[in-house]
Write a protein that holds these residues in place. Structure first.
Motif, PDB file in Angstrom:
ATOM      1  N   THR A   1       0.836  -1.203   0.000  1.00  0.00           N
ATOM      2  CA  THR A   1       0.000   0.000   0.000  1.00  0.00           C
ATOM      3  C   THR A   1       0.868   1.249   0.000  1.00  0.00           C
ATOM      4  O   THR A   1       0.683   2.139  -0.830  1.00  0.00           O
ATOM      5  N   ASP A   2       1.807   1.331   0.929  1.00  0.00           N
ATOM      6  CA  ASP A   2       2.668   2.504   1.036  1.00  0.00           C
ATOM      7  C   ASP A   2       3.928   2.387   0.176  1.00  0.00           C
ATOM      8  O   ASP A   2       4.399   3.361  -0.378  1.00  0.00           O
ATOM      9  N   GLY A   3       4.480   1.178   0.097  1.00  0.00           N
ATOM     10  CA  GLY A   3       5.765   0.996  -0.566  1.00  0.00           C
ATOM     11  C   GLY A   3       5.710   0.724  -2.047  1.00  0.00           C
ATOM     12  O   GLY A   3       6.692   0.928  -2.750  1.00  0.00           O
ATOM     13  N   GLY A   4       4.569   0.228  -2.548  1.00  0.00           N
ATOM     14  CA  GLY A   4       4.471  -0.073  -3.977  1.00  0.00           C
ATOM     15  C   GLY A   4       5.460  -1.124  -4.443  1.00  0.00           C
ATOM     16  O   GLY A   4       6.018  -1.035  -5.535  1.00  0.00           O
ATOM     17  N   LEU A   5       5.681  -2.154  -3.622  1.00  0.00           N
ATOM     18  CA  LEU A   5       6.660  -3.201  -3.941  1.00  0.00           C
ATOM     19  C   LEU A   5       6.415  -3.803  -5.323  1.00  0.00           C
ATOM     20  O   LEU A   5       5.280  -4.120  -5.667  1.00  0.00           O
ATOM     21  N   GLN A   6       7.486  -3.967  -6.081  1.00  0.00           N
ATOM     22  CA  GLN A   6       7.446  -4.554  -7.415  1.00  0.00           C
ATOM     23  C   GLN A   6       8.371  -5.771  -7.466  1.00  0.00           C
ATOM     24  O   GLN A   6       9.357  -5.830  -6.725  1.00  0.00           O
ATOM     25  N   PRO A   7       8.078  -6.736  -8.339  1.00  0.00           N
ATOM     26  CA  PRO A   7       8.989  -7.871  -8.509  1.00  0.00           C
ATOM     27  C   PRO A   7      10.392  -7.381  -8.845  1.00  0.00           C
ATOM     28  O   PRO A   7      10.568  -6.383  -9.549  1.00  0.00           O
ATOM     29  N   GLY A   8      11.386  -8.070  -8.312  1.00  0.00           N
ATOM     30  CA  GLY A   8      12.773  -7.707  -8.546  1.00  0.00           C
ATOM     31  C   GLY A   8      13.334  -6.710  -7.556  1.00  0.00           C
ATOM     32  O   GLY A   8      14.542  -6.473  -7.545  1.00  0.00           O
ATOM     33  N   ALA A   9      12.480  -6.123  -6.724  1.00  0.00           N
ATOM     34  CA  ALA A   9      12.954  -5.184  -5.708  1.00  0.00           C
ATOM     35  C   ALA A   9      13.725  -5.938  -4.629  1.00  0.00           C
ATOM     36  O   ALA A   9      13.622  -7.159  -4.510  1.00  0.00           O
ATOM     37  N   THR A  10      14.481  -5.207  -3.840  1.00  0.00           N
ATOM     38  CA  THR A  10      15.189  -5.786  -2.698  1.00  0.00           C
ATOM     39  C   THR A  10      14.608  -5.193  -1.425  1.00  0.00           C
ATOM     40  O   THR A  10      14.441  -3.983  -1.313  1.00  0.00           O
ATOM     41  N   VAL A  11      14.301  -6.086  -0.474  1.00  0.00           N
ATOM     42  CA  VAL A  11      13.678  -5.711   0.790  1.00  0.00           C
ATOM     43  C   VAL A  11      14.607  -6.127   1.924  1.00  0.00           C
ATOM     44  O   VAL A  11      15.152  -7.231   1.919  1.00  0.00           O
ATOM     45  N   LEU A  12      14.781  -5.246   2.894  1.00  0.00           N
ATOM     46  CA  LEU A  12      15.544  -5.544   4.108  1.00  0.00           C
ATOM     47  C   LEU A  12      14.572  -5.642   5.267  1.00  0.00           C
ATOM     48  O   LEU A  12      13.812  -4.700   5.513  1.00  0.00           O
ATOM     49  N   VAL A  13      14.555  -6.789   5.940  1.00  0.00           N
ATOM     50  CA  VAL A  13      13.718  -6.957   7.132  1.00  0.00           C
ATOM     51  C   VAL A  13      14.631  -7.117   8.339  1.00  0.00           C
ATOM     52  O   VAL A  13      15.658  -7.788   8.273  1.00  0.00           O
ATOM     53  N   LEU A  14      14.241  -6.472   9.442  1.00  0.00           N
ATOM     54  CA  LEU A  14      15.049  -6.505  10.658  1.00  0.00           C
ATOM     55  C   LEU A  14      14.403  -7.431  11.668  1.00  0.00           C
ATOM     56  O   LEU A  14      13.238  -7.258  12.022  1.00  0.00           O
ATOM     57  N   GLY A  15      15.158  -8.410  12.139  1.00  0.00           N
ATOM     58  CA  GLY A  15      14.689  -9.276  13.206  1.00  0.00           C
ATOM     59  C   GLY A  15      13.708 -10.331  12.750  1.00  0.00           C
ATOM     60  O   GLY A  15      13.459 -10.523  11.561  1.00  0.00           O
TER      61      GLY A  15
ATOM     62  N   VAL B   1      15.195 -10.728  -0.599  1.00  0.00           N
ATOM     63  CA  VAL B   1      15.062 -10.319   0.796  1.00  0.00           C
ATOM     64  C   VAL B   1      16.371 -10.536   1.540  1.00  0.00           C
ATOM     65  O   VAL B   1      16.987 -11.591   1.456  1.00  0.00           O
ATOM     66  N   ILE B   2      16.754  -9.494   2.276  1.00  0.00           N
ATOM     67  CA  ILE B   2      17.876  -9.540   3.206  1.00  0.00           C
ATOM     68  C   ILE B   2      17.257  -9.508   4.600  1.00  0.00           C
ATOM     69  O   ILE B   2      16.357  -8.702   4.856  1.00  0.00           O
ATOM     70  N   ALA B   3      17.707 -10.380   5.488  1.00  0.00           N
ATOM     71  CA  ALA B   3      17.135 -10.447   6.838  1.00  0.00           C
ATOM     72  C   ALA B   3      18.247 -10.434   7.877  1.00  0.00           C
ATOM     73  O   ALA B   3      19.325 -10.979   7.648  1.00  0.00           O
ATOM     74  N   THR B   4      17.953  -9.816   9.030  1.00  0.00           N
ATOM     75  CA  THR B   4      18.938  -9.734  10.107  1.00  0.00           C
ATOM     76  C   THR B   4      18.420 -10.435  11.360  1.00  0.00           C
ATOM     77  O   THR B   4      17.218 -10.506  11.603  1.00  0.00           O
TER      78      THR B   4
ATOM     79  N   LEU C   1      12.941 -19.831   5.094  1.00  0.00           N
ATOM     80  CA  LEU C   1      11.751 -19.105   4.630  1.00  0.00           C
ATOM     81  C   LEU C   1      11.995 -18.376   3.309  1.00  0.00           C
ATOM     82  O   LEU C   1      11.073 -17.808   2.741  1.00  0.00           O
ATOM     83  N   GLY C   2      13.240 -18.373   2.842  1.00  0.00           N
ATOM     84  CA  GLY C   2      13.520 -17.789   1.535  1.00  0.00           C
ATOM     85  C   GLY C   2      14.425 -16.580   1.518  1.00  0.00           C
ATOM     86  O   GLY C   2      14.667 -16.009   0.447  1.00  0.00           O
ATOM     87  N   ALA C   3      14.941 -16.147   2.670  1.00  0.00           N
ATOM     88  CA  ALA C   3      15.838 -14.988   2.671  1.00  0.00           C
ATOM     89  C   ALA C   3      17.033 -15.264   1.762  1.00  0.00           C
ATOM     90  O   ALA C   3      17.632 -16.335   1.811  1.00  0.00           O
ATOM     91  N   ASP C   4      17.366 -14.290   0.935  1.00  0.00           N
ATOM     92  CA  ASP C   4      18.476 -14.431  -0.004  1.00  0.00           C
ATOM     93  C   ASP C   4      19.820 -14.157   0.651  1.00  0.00           C
ATOM     94  O   ASP C   4      20.845 -14.661   0.200  1.00  0.00           O
ATOM     95  N   LEU C   5      19.805 -13.331   1.681  1.00  0.00           N
ATOM     96  CA  LEU C   5      21.003 -13.041   2.459  1.00  0.00           C
ATOM     97  C   LEU C   5      20.576 -12.871   3.898  1.00  0.00           C
ATOM     98  O   LEU C   5      19.575 -12.195   4.169  1.00  0.00           O
ATOM     99  N   VAL C   6      21.309 -13.474   4.812  1.00  0.00           N
ATOM    100  CA  VAL C   6      21.061 -13.270   6.243  1.00  0.00           C
ATOM    101  C   VAL C   6      22.326 -12.677   6.855  1.00  0.00           C
ATOM    102  O   VAL C   6      23.443 -13.011   6.465  1.00  0.00           O
TER     103      VAL C   6
END
Length: 190
Positions: A8-22, A41-44, A57-62
């Motif tokens: 809704t706010d971010g307008g995520l599109q295929p091919g984008a990179t997302v960083l999730v914390l925790g 997806v990058i996850a910490t 779960l599919g994170a590409d980089l941890v």
């Protein structure tokens, strides 16, 4: 909250990179939704066990943020120096400086929480220089929830439930959450 932040706010599109914390509920949902939408997806986390679960779960980089305190640079390097498109920022002022490093010029940072505490220095220069969009997010609307349910049904995403507490044990649920050891959602049975 994760749906609103990404779509809704971010307008995520295929091919984008997302960083999730925790590994809290919003971050886990964001990882699942972003992967289903074709994002990287990058996850910490600070736990090897949780990093392995994030990978499953599919994170590409941890990134272990205890072992690599400059995790913003690691995320930036993973993108070839371009930066991430979206950050699910749940840490607050204490993690925001690294999130700003990780973000691409014009990137979107969904400001969702402050599990790292409310006090801290927020550097202004990267926000201005990179023309970043910091957007506060609380919860989604009813329309967001309907869209989320449709997406989950279409993709087969299942919620990751850490634990469930009876309503009478609500204080225990809050203590469990405060301990920061959960992976996914903490539920209350009513």
């Amino acid at each position: 909250t994760a749906w609103r932040a990404l779509f809704t706010d971010g307008g995520l599109q295929p091919g984008a990179t997302v960083l999730v914390l925790g590994t809290g509920g919003v971050s886990i949902y964001a990882l699942q939704l972003a992967k289903a939408a074709g994002a990287r997806v990058i996850a910490t986390s600070s736990s090897a066990e949780r990093l392995a679960r994030l990978t499953a779960l599919g994170a590409d980089l941890v990134i272990n943020y205890k072992e690599q305190p400059e995790w913003g640079q690691a995320a930036l390097a993973f993108t070839g120096g371009i930066g991430v498109d979206h950050v699910i920022e749940v840490g607050g002022p204490n993690t925001l400086p690294q999130s700003l490093i990780a973000a691409r010029t014009g990137g979107h940072l969904a400001m969702i929480g402050a599990v790292g505490g409310w006090d801290g220095h927020i550097p202004f220069m990267p926000v201005q220089a990179k023309r970043l969009r910091l957007q506060g997010v609380t919860v989604g609307s009813r329309q967001d929830q309907i869209a989320l349910v449709r997406a989950m049904e279409a993709s087969g995403i299942k919620p990751v439930i850490d634990s469930s507490f009876a309503l009478a044990d609500l204080a225990d649920a809050f203590r469990h959450m405060a301990a920061g050891k959960h992976f996914g959602k903490i539920c209350i049975a009513v």
